[in-house]
Design a protein around this motif. Structure first.
Motif, PDB file in Angstrom:
ATOM      1  N   ARG A 839       0.828  -1.213   0.000  1.00  0.00           N
ATOM      2  CA  ARG A 839       0.000   0.000   0.000  1.00  0.00           C
ATOM      3  C   ARG A 839       0.864   1.266   0.000  1.00  0.00           C
ATOM      4  NH1 ARG A 839      -3.537   0.295   4.950  1.00  0.00           N
ATOM      5  NH2 ARG A 839      -3.945   2.370   4.051  1.00  0.00           N
ATOM      6  N   VAL A 840       1.876   1.255   0.881  1.00  0.00           N
ATOM      7  CA  VAL A 840       2.729   2.437   1.046  1.00  0.00           C
ATOM      8  C   VAL A 840       4.182   1.974   1.048  1.00  0.00           C
ATOM      9  CG1 VAL A 840       3.389   4.336   2.559  1.00  0.00           C
ATOM     10  CG2 VAL A 840       0.994   3.658   2.401  1.00  0.00           C
ATOM     11  N   ARG A 841       4.986   2.617   0.272  1.00  0.00           N
ATOM     12  CA  ARG A 841       6.411   2.277   0.265  1.00  0.00           C
ATOM     13  C   ARG A 841       7.000   2.586   1.631  1.00  0.00           C
ATOM     14  NH1 ARG A 841      10.834   5.298  -0.322  1.00  0.00           N
ATOM     15  NH2 ARG A 841       9.614   7.142  -0.899  1.00  0.00           N
ATOM     16  N   ILE A 842       7.659   1.583   2.201  1.00  0.00           N
ATOM     17  CA  ILE A 842       8.268   1.776   3.518  1.00  0.00           C
ATOM     18  C   ILE A 842       9.752   2.058   3.323  1.00  0.00           C
ATOM     19  CG2 ILE A 842       8.769   0.729   5.745  1.00  0.00           C
ATOM     20  CD1 ILE A 842       6.275  -0.936   5.450  1.00  0.00           C
ATOM     21  N   PRO A 843      10.204   3.264   3.584  1.00  0.00           N
ATOM     22  CA  PRO A 843      11.618   3.587   3.375  1.00  0.00           C
ATOM     23  C   PRO A 843      12.517   2.745   4.265  1.00  0.00           C
ATOM     24  CG  PRO A 843      10.299   5.575   3.640  1.00  0.00           C
ATOM     25  CD  PRO A 843       9.425   4.420   4.024  1.00  0.00           C
ATOM     26  N   LEU A 844      13.741   2.603   3.842  1.00  0.00           N
ATOM     27  CA  LEU A 844      14.698   1.778   4.571  1.00  0.00           C
ATOM     28  C   LEU A 844      14.895   2.239   6.022  1.00  0.00           C
ATOM     29  CD1 LEU A 844      16.665  -0.579   4.381  1.00  0.00           C
ATOM     30  CD2 LEU A 844      18.430   1.036   3.637  1.00  0.00           C
ATOM     31  N   PRO A 845      15.040   3.538   6.320  1.00  0.00           N
ATOM     32  CA  PRO A 845      15.174   3.947   7.727  1.00  0.00           C
ATOM     33  C   PRO A 845      13.981   3.511   8.577  1.00  0.00           C
ATOM     34  CG  PRO A 845      15.756   5.748   6.281  1.00  0.00           C
ATOM     35  CD  PRO A 845      15.156   4.689   5.414  1.00  0.00           C
ATOM     36  N   VAL A 846      12.765   3.556   7.994  1.00  0.00           N
ATOM     37  CA  VAL A 846      11.568   3.154   8.735  1.00  0.00           C
ATOM     38  C   VAL A 846      11.608   1.658   9.006  1.00  0.00           C
ATOM     39  CG1 VAL A 846       9.054   3.037   8.684  1.00  0.00           C
ATOM     40  CG2 VAL A 846      10.233   5.041   7.757  1.00  0.00           C
ATOM     41  N   SER A 847      11.941   0.903   7.966  1.00  0.00           N
ATOM     42  CA  SER A 847      12.036  -0.553   8.128  1.00  0.00           C
ATOM     43  C   SER A 847      13.057  -0.912   9.196  1.00  0.00           C
ATOM     44  CB  SER A 847      12.406  -1.174   6.779  1.00  0.00           C
ATOM     45  OG  SER A 847      12.645  -2.551   6.908  1.00  0.00           O
ATOM     46  N   ASN A 848      14.195  -0.259   9.151  1.00  0.00           N
ATOM     47  CA  ASN A 848      15.242  -0.543  10.134  1.00  0.00           C
ATOM     48  C   ASN A 848      14.789  -0.228  11.561  1.00  0.00           C
ATOM     49  OD1 ASN A 848      16.958  -1.430   8.168  1.00  0.00           O
ATOM     50  ND2 ASN A 848      18.087   0.502   7.982  1.00  0.00           N
ATOM     51  N   ILE A 849      14.103   0.912  11.711  1.00  0.00           N
ATOM     52  CA  ILE A 849      13.641   1.302  13.051  1.00  0.00           C
ATOM     53  C   ILE A 849      12.611   0.300  13.580  1.00  0.00           C
ATOM     54  CG2 ILE A 849      12.234   3.020  14.251  1.00  0.00           C
ATOM     55  CD1 ILE A 849      13.724   5.183  12.743  1.00  0.00           C
ATOM     56  N   LEU A 850      11.693  -0.131  12.692  1.00  0.00           N
ATOM     57  CA  LEU A 850      10.677  -1.098  13.116  1.00  0.00           C
ATOM     58  C   LEU A 850      11.321  -2.407  13.585  1.00  0.00           C
ATOM     59  CD1 LEU A 850       7.946  -0.530  10.384  1.00  0.00           C
ATOM     60  CD2 LEU A 850       7.605  -0.311  12.852  1.00  0.00           C
ATOM     61  N   TRP A 851      12.226  -2.927  12.765  1.00  0.00           N
ATOM     62  CA  TRP A 851      12.905  -4.170  13.144  1.00  0.00           C
ATOM     63  C   TRP A 851      13.740  -3.954  14.410  1.00  0.00           C
ATOM     64  CZ3 TRP A 851      12.380  -9.076  11.660  1.00  0.00           C
ATOM     65  CH2 TRP A 851      11.668  -9.341  10.490  1.00  0.00           C
ATOM     66  N   GLU A 852      14.392  -2.816  14.488  1.00  0.00           N
ATOM     67  CA  GLU A 852      15.217  -2.559  15.671  1.00  0.00           C
ATOM     68  C   GLU A 852      14.350  -2.507  16.926  1.00  0.00           C
ATOM     69  OE1 GLU A 852      17.933   1.029  17.573  1.00  0.00           O
ATOM     70  OE2 GLU A 852      17.480   1.048  15.431  1.00  0.00           O
ATOM     71  N   HIS A 853      13.224  -1.848  16.839  1.00  0.00           N
ATOM     72  CA  HIS A 853      12.335  -1.771  17.994  1.00  0.00           C
ATOM     73  C   HIS A 853      11.824  -3.153  18.400  1.00  0.00           C
ATOM     74  CE1 HIS A 853      12.546   2.392  18.359  1.00  0.00           C
ATOM     75  NE2 HIS A 853      11.489   2.798  17.651  1.00  0.00           N
ATOM     76  N   CYS A 854      11.377  -3.946  17.393  1.00  0.00           N
ATOM     77  CA  CYS A 854      10.836  -5.276  17.687  1.00  0.00           C
ATOM     78  C   CYS A 854      11.901  -6.173  18.326  1.00  0.00           C
ATOM     79  CB  CYS A 854      10.309  -5.919  16.406  1.00  0.00           C
ATOM     80  SG  CYS A 854       8.763  -5.197  15.817  1.00  0.00           S
ATOM     81  N   ILE A 855      13.101  -6.147  17.758  1.00  0.00           N
ATOM     82  CA  ILE A 855      14.177  -6.995  18.286  1.00  0.00           C
ATOM     83  C   ILE A 855      14.567  -6.528  19.682  1.00  0.00           C
ATOM     84  CG2 ILE A 855      16.582  -7.694  17.931  1.00  0.00           C
ATOM     85  CD1 ILE A 855      16.031  -7.366  14.878  1.00  0.00           C
ATOM     86  N   ARG A 856      14.635  -5.196  19.844  1.00  0.00           N
ATOM     87  CA  ARG A 856      15.020  -4.669  21.156  1.00  0.00           C
ATOM     88  C   ARG A 856      13.986  -5.069  22.220  1.00  0.00           C
ATOM     89  NH1 ARG A 856      18.745  -0.778  21.990  1.00  0.00           N
ATOM     90  NH2 ARG A 856      18.672  -0.087  19.819  1.00  0.00           N
ATOM     91  N   LEU A 857      12.703  -4.960  21.876  1.00  0.00           N
ATOM     92  CA  LEU A 857      11.654  -5.352  22.817  1.00  0.00           C
ATOM     93  C   LEU A 857      11.689  -6.861  23.092  1.00  0.00           C
ATOM     94  CD1 LEU A 857       8.694  -3.141  21.591  1.00  0.00           C
ATOM     95  CD2 LEU A 857       9.667  -3.127  23.888  1.00  0.00           C
ATOM     96  N   ALA A 858      11.946  -7.646  22.026  1.00  0.00           N
ATOM     97  CA  ALA A 858      12.024  -9.100  22.200  1.00  0.00           C
ATOM     98  C   ALA A 858      13.174  -9.466  23.136  1.00  0.00           C
ATOM     99  CB  ALA A 858      12.195  -9.774  20.848  1.00  0.00           C
ATOM    100  N   ASN A 859      14.328  -8.854  22.922  1.00  0.00           N
ATOM    101  CA  ASN A 859      15.488  -9.149  23.764  1.00  0.00           C
ATOM    102  C   ASN A 859      15.231  -8.735  25.218  1.00  0.00           C
ATOM    103  OD1 ASN A 859      16.995 -10.315  21.758  1.00  0.00           O
ATOM    104  ND2 ASN A 859      18.018  -8.394  21.170  1.00  0.00           N
ATOM    105  N   ARG A 860      14.576  -7.606  25.387  1.00  0.00           N
ATOM    106  CA  ARG A 860      14.296  -7.180  26.753  1.00  0.00           C
ATOM    107  C   ARG A 860      13.232  -8.081  27.397  1.00  0.00           C
ATOM    108  NH1 ARG A 860      16.363  -2.239  28.308  1.00  0.00           N
ATOM    109  NH2 ARG A 860      17.718  -1.351  26.695  1.00  0.00           N
ATOM    110  N   THR A 861      12.313  -8.581  26.561  1.00  0.00           N
ATOM    111  CA  THR A 861      11.328  -9.533  27.086  1.00  0.00           C
ATOM    112  C   THR A 861      12.021 -10.843  27.497  1.00  0.00           C
ATOM    113  OG1 THR A 861       9.680  -8.577  25.610  1.00  0.00           O
ATOM    114  CG2 THR A 861       9.150 -10.710  26.580  1.00  0.00           C
ATOM    115  N   ILE A 862      13.016 -11.273  26.701  1.00  0.00           N
ATOM    116  CA  ILE A 862      13.776 -12.480  27.038  1.00  0.00           C
ATOM    117  C   ILE A 862      14.468 -12.311  28.382  1.00  0.00           C
ATOM    118  CG2 ILE A 862      15.791 -13.862  26.371  1.00  0.00           C
ATOM    119  CD1 ILE A 862      14.952 -13.440  23.449  1.00  0.00           C
ATOM    120  N   VAL A 863      15.106 -11.143  28.587  1.00  0.00           N
ATOM    121  CA  VAL A 863      15.780 -10.883  29.862  1.00  0.00           C
ATOM    122  C   VAL A 863      14.763 -10.878  31.005  1.00  0.00           C
ATOM    123  CG1 VAL A 863      17.076  -9.161  31.187  1.00  0.00           C
ATOM    124  CG2 VAL A 863      17.709  -9.654  28.815  1.00  0.00           C
TER     125      VAL A 863
END
Length: 967
Positions: A839-863
């Motif tokens: 629907r909407v082109r997702i720029p690379l900085p946006v994609s990176n931030i989304l993945w970074e946030h998800c991974i960061r939250l996942a890692n903190r959830t693991i801890v």
């Protein structure tokens, strides 16, 4: 006497007998003999002694009376005579006589040359008298001969000849008089032909001729008539001079100037000319405004003609305001152009006259040259002084017109048109006399500030309406879209064009030197082209159906439509060499590089992400800059209002998509202190929070609230709670990236804004850019954090981790099920991300931030899950490491982000289990990123394995010390 004569004869002087009587005054003296004279000459002479002797002579001897000296001397004798006394007295008399004789002889010798010269003159006079007598005798003889030789007939002939000559002269005079009497007819003809120099020349010649024949009675009446005619010519000449003010004609003006020069009234002509120009300005503006007022009134009432110009301007309607202003400026331009051409004529005439004077200068007419030079200097100074006077009159007339109407309710284009006309008029003033047009600037500044406040208030309300009704759909624009393609920014291309090509700089400089007066000198009007420009508005920035017409750009757009998607062929062909597993998603390095290139140069491969509201804000910015460009005195107000547009847009995007107190309190630094400061500033200065106030401060509050706008509310059509759409990710991307795009456009415009910003206000502009514009991209973190926090079910993972037994006795080779569950969540997130990217082109900085946030939250959830463990063995810790390594290995195939965010956060926590007491105490003090619960659990789990109760108390105290500053 004979002795004196003999003395003169010896000196070579012959004396006529006629002059002998001149010596009679000295005949009474006894003439000394030769022997005595010799003695006198031989005696040494002492002038002083002689003078004393002469002074001792009695006064009687010098008297002119006929005094008998002998008798006088005898009477002086005493009664008793003494021989000795007589002899002494006689010797004294002899000495006196000798002194007088010597003095007389000296005087005779001294006057001798003058005496000789006078005798010669007498002789010459005698000869001249004799010659005159002979000439007179001959003349009388010749007269007698002439008298006898001429006859009566010859004398009569001479008389007739003289009479004939007198009649010929009379005939010539009569013919001249006849010509003079016919002059009136010719003078009238010449005046009708506007041949003023010829008429004046003829009139002056007639006056000169009339003065020659003034002894005729008929001429005296003609002379007075000619004087009246000359005065009539001067009156017509003044009328002809006044015509110059509106429509300058070279031949006409040349005739008028020649005529005034013949009259010797060059200076008077200049004085009259300036008076006519002043009158022309007044009459012109009055007639133009009167025409529009009467036209709008729709009746023939003459009351308007009696009004003053200032009052007349207040009757102009809004509809007729601009046409009237344009016609007013056109008419004033004609007057100023006429003055400009008048000056041009005089400069050319002065140059030609100087050349002529230098070529024929022979010093014969010095007085005439000095007078001409004085007149020329007077005219030049008068014309130069008149420039500023005329422009001042023009400014005052236009100022009165401008301030006569309230323009606060004008349409924007109409007001810009007014500003454009005034800007062009100020340019005319700059070229006309170098004036900065302070009067015009001040009057238009007042109107502009008044207009712009109302206009900006309305625009802010409109912006709020746009934002509250915006569904944050993508506005399809071409990949080559640039704000300079919009109408509102056309002025930037014009202002930038002179410095486009350095190689063409000389040509551009030449083009800039052409003034409006030179451009329109021979026709046209600089105030006519404005209306034509308004119709020439075509822009093509929207892509059809959201795609470019160019196939290559279209394919590039579609290929990158899914930021994290790749063709199926790549998925099938690519196999991980290490694991042998086919990755869920992978991208080749070439694709990654090309994607980054296209992503950071949006205008080449990918169309920028923006909404209709963004376009409206950009257009508003262009309109504001147009006004600022035309009217620089209010540039600070305009830039201030422009910054409010950006502030409000940024605040709205944050309010709609980024404000979430739950996630802001995570302490992860999602919002920088600069961003929080900026948002607080915007809320305080611009947002009307509708807080109730007491009656005492109601007025103050009302004034302040006039400058503020209510906080916007997100449209109910925008759904941010659906997991299928990744919680409104498409809308969030459009909103956030349109804000980033808007910030980029502000960065692009910064040099233009800086150029017109007053030096004293430049710190405001720098602060706006450094503290507000540059923070736009920082909104990505809090906005996309909300998506990342909801996209993965972290709570489920905690529950699964709670069911795992960690106090195992042997090392496990299989990871736990919660890892697979988490990876499935990430795969589902990736699929949803791909769906959204269609629907909407997702720029690379946006994609990176989304993945970074998800991974960061996942890692903190693991801890956090590890921190919930009650019992854990060394083998359990090894199992934790196995689970985390399996998670990382699979995750690296799903995302291109390297390194994995917060990887060390998990690994460091797991490894801390093996630390000794002292090492753990130091580790607790160094790692403040972990919560108190996580640190306490670590100590409790280690209790019994390699930490005793005393050490536990010590470590818990250390944790409490670390936690105290946080509280």
């Amino acid at each position: 006497m004979q002795k004196i004569k003999s003395l003169m004869t010896r000196q070579g002087i012959k004396s006529p007998q006629e002059n002998v009587h001149d010596l009679r005054p000295i005949e009474n003296f006894r003439i000394p003999s030769k022997e005595e004279l010799r003695e006198l000459r031989e005696q040494p002479t002492d002038p002083q002694a002689q003078q004393e002797i002469i002074n001792s002579i009695e006064e009687v001897y010098f008297s002119n009376d006929s005094l008998d000296i002998v008798k006088y001397e005898l009477e002086k004798l005493p009664p008793v005579l003494s021989l000795q006394e007589l002899e002494e007295y006689r010797d004294k008399l002899k000495q006196q006589q000798a002194a007088v004789s010597k003095k007389v002889a000296d005087l005779i010798l001294e006057k001798q040359p003058a005496y000789v010269k006078e005798l010669e003159r007498v002789t010459s006079l005698q000869t001249g008298l004799q010659l005159a007598a002979v000439i007179c005798t001959n003349g009388r003889r010749h007269l007698n001969i002439a008298k006898e030789g001429f006859t009566q007939a010859s004398l009569g002939l001479l008389a007739n000849q003289r009479k004939r000559q007198l009649l010929v002269g009379l005939l010539k005079s009569l013919r001249t008089i006849k010509t003079l009497q016919r002059t009136d007819v010719r003078l009238s003809e010449m005046l009708e032909e506007e041949d003023y120099p010829g008429a004046i020349q003829l009139c002056l010649e007639c006056q000169k001729a009339a003065s020659t024949f003034k002894h005729y009675s008929c001429i005296s009446e003609l002379n007075s008539k000619l004087q009246d005619t000359l005065e009539q010519i001067e009156e017509q000449l003044d009328v002809a001079l006044s015509k110059i003010c509106k429509n300058f004609d070279i031949s006409h003006y040349t005739k008028v100037q020649q005529a005034y020069r013949l009259l010797g009234k060059t200076q008077t002509a200049m004085d009259q000319l300036h008076m006519h120009f002043t009158q022309a300005i007044h009459n012109t503006v009055f007639q133009v405004v009167l025409g529009y007022v009467e036209l709008c009134a729709g009746n023939t009432d003459t009351k308007f003609q009696k009004l003053q110009y200032k009052d007349l301007c207040t009757h102009i309607t809004c509809d007729s305001y601009i046409p009237c202003l344009a016609d007013l400026c056109k008419a004033l331009w004609e007057v100023m152009l006429s003055y400009y051409r008048t000056m041009e004529w005089h400069e050319k005439y002065d140059r030609d006259e100087e050349k002529t004077a230098s070529s024929v200068s022979d010093g014969s007419n010095v007085m005439g040259t000095e007078e001409t030079n004085f007149d020329r200097s007077y005219v030049k100074k008068k014309l130069e002084h008149g420039l500023s006077r005329i422009w001042q009159d023009v400014q005052l007339k236009v100022k009165t017109y401008l301030l006569g109407t309230d323009m606060s309710n004008f349409k924007y284009d109409d007001f810009i048109f007014v500003l454009d006309i005034i800007s062009r008029l100020m340019q005319v003033g700059e070229e006309f006399c170098g004036s900065k047009s302070e009067v015009l600037q001040e009057s238009i500044r007042k109107q502009s500030v008044n207009y712009f406040k109302n206009y900006h208030r309305t625009r802010l309300e409109e912006l709020r309406m746009f934002l509250e009704n915006d569904t944050w759909e993508l506005c399809p624009v071409k990949s080559s879209f640039s704000i300079v393609q919009l109408h509102e920014f056309k002025f930037m291309e014009q202002s930038r064009s002179p410095s486009v090509s350095p190689s063409k700089q000389p040509a551009s400089e030449i083009s800039r030197t052409v003034t409006l007066f030179e451009q329109y000198c021979n026709g046209g009007n600089p105030f006519e082209i404005q209306a034509n420009n308004k119709d020439d508005e075509t822009e093509d920035v929207l892509a059809s159906n959201g795609y470019e017409s160019d196939e290559q750009e279209k394919s590039a757009y579609q290929e990158y439509d899914s930021d994290s998607d790749v063709p199926e062929e790549l998925k099938r062909d690519y196999v991980d060499e290490q694991t042998g597993d086919a990755p869920v998603k992978s991208v080749s390095r070439e694709t990654l590089r090309s994607r980054k290139r296209s992503d950071y140069s949006l205008n080449k491969g990918n169309a920028p992400i923006l909404t209709n509201t963004t376009l409206n804000v950009i257009r508003l910015v262009g309109k504001y800059m147009q006004m600022m460009n035309i009217l620089k005195p209010i540039s600070f107000d305009v830039i201030h209002f422009m910054s409010q547009l950006f502030d409000y847009y940024l605040y709205a995007v944050y309010t709609f998509f980024g404000r979430n107190d739950t996630f802001e309190s995570t302490g992860l630094g999602l919002s920088s202190s600069r961003l929080r400061t900026t948002l607080n500033r915007i809320q305080e200065s611009l947002i009307d929070l509708e807080v109730s106030t007491d009656t005492a401060s109601t007025l103050t509050s009302a004034e302040e609230r006039k400058e503020k706008v209510p906080s916007p509310h997100l449209s109910h059509l925008v759904v941010l709670t659906s997991g299928n759409t990744l919680y409104g990710l498409a809308e969030r991307v459009v909103a956030t990236e349109s804000l980033v795009f808007l910030a980029e456009q502000f960065e692009f415009l910064q040099p233009h804004l800086d150029a017109v910003m007053p030096a004293a206000k430049k710190p405001f502009l720098q602060q706006f850019y450094s503290q507000t514009v540059s923070t736009a991209s920082e909104l990505r973190k809090p906005i996309y954090w909300i998506v990342a926090a909801k996209a993965i079910d972290y709570e489920q993972m905690l529950l699964l981790m709670a069911n795992v037994k960690w106090d195992v006795k042997e090392i496990m080779s299989q990871h736990n099920i919660y890892v697979d569950a988490l990876l499935k969540e990430f795969e589902q997130f990736n699929r949803r991300l791909n769906e959204v990217s269609k629907r909407v082109r997702i720029p690379l900085p946006v994609s990176n931030i989304l993945w970074e946030h998800c991974i960061r939250l996942a890692n903190r959830t693991i801890v956090e899950g590890y921190a919930n463990v009650k019992k854990c063995s060394n083998e359990g810790r090894a199992l934790m490491q196995l689970d985390f390594q399996q998670f990382l290995m699979k995750l690296e195939k799903l995302t291109d982000i390297r390194p994995i965010p917060d990887k060390e956060f998990v690994e460091t926590y797991i490894k801390a289990y093996y630390l000794t007491e002292n090492d753990m105490e130091r580790w607790i003090k160094e790692h403040r990123e972990y919560s108190t619960k996580q640190l306490t659990n670590l100590v409790n789990v280690c209790l019994g394995s390699h930490i005793n109760k005393k050490a536990r108390q010590k470590l818990l105290a250390a944790i409490d010390d670390v936690d105290r500053p946080k509280r």
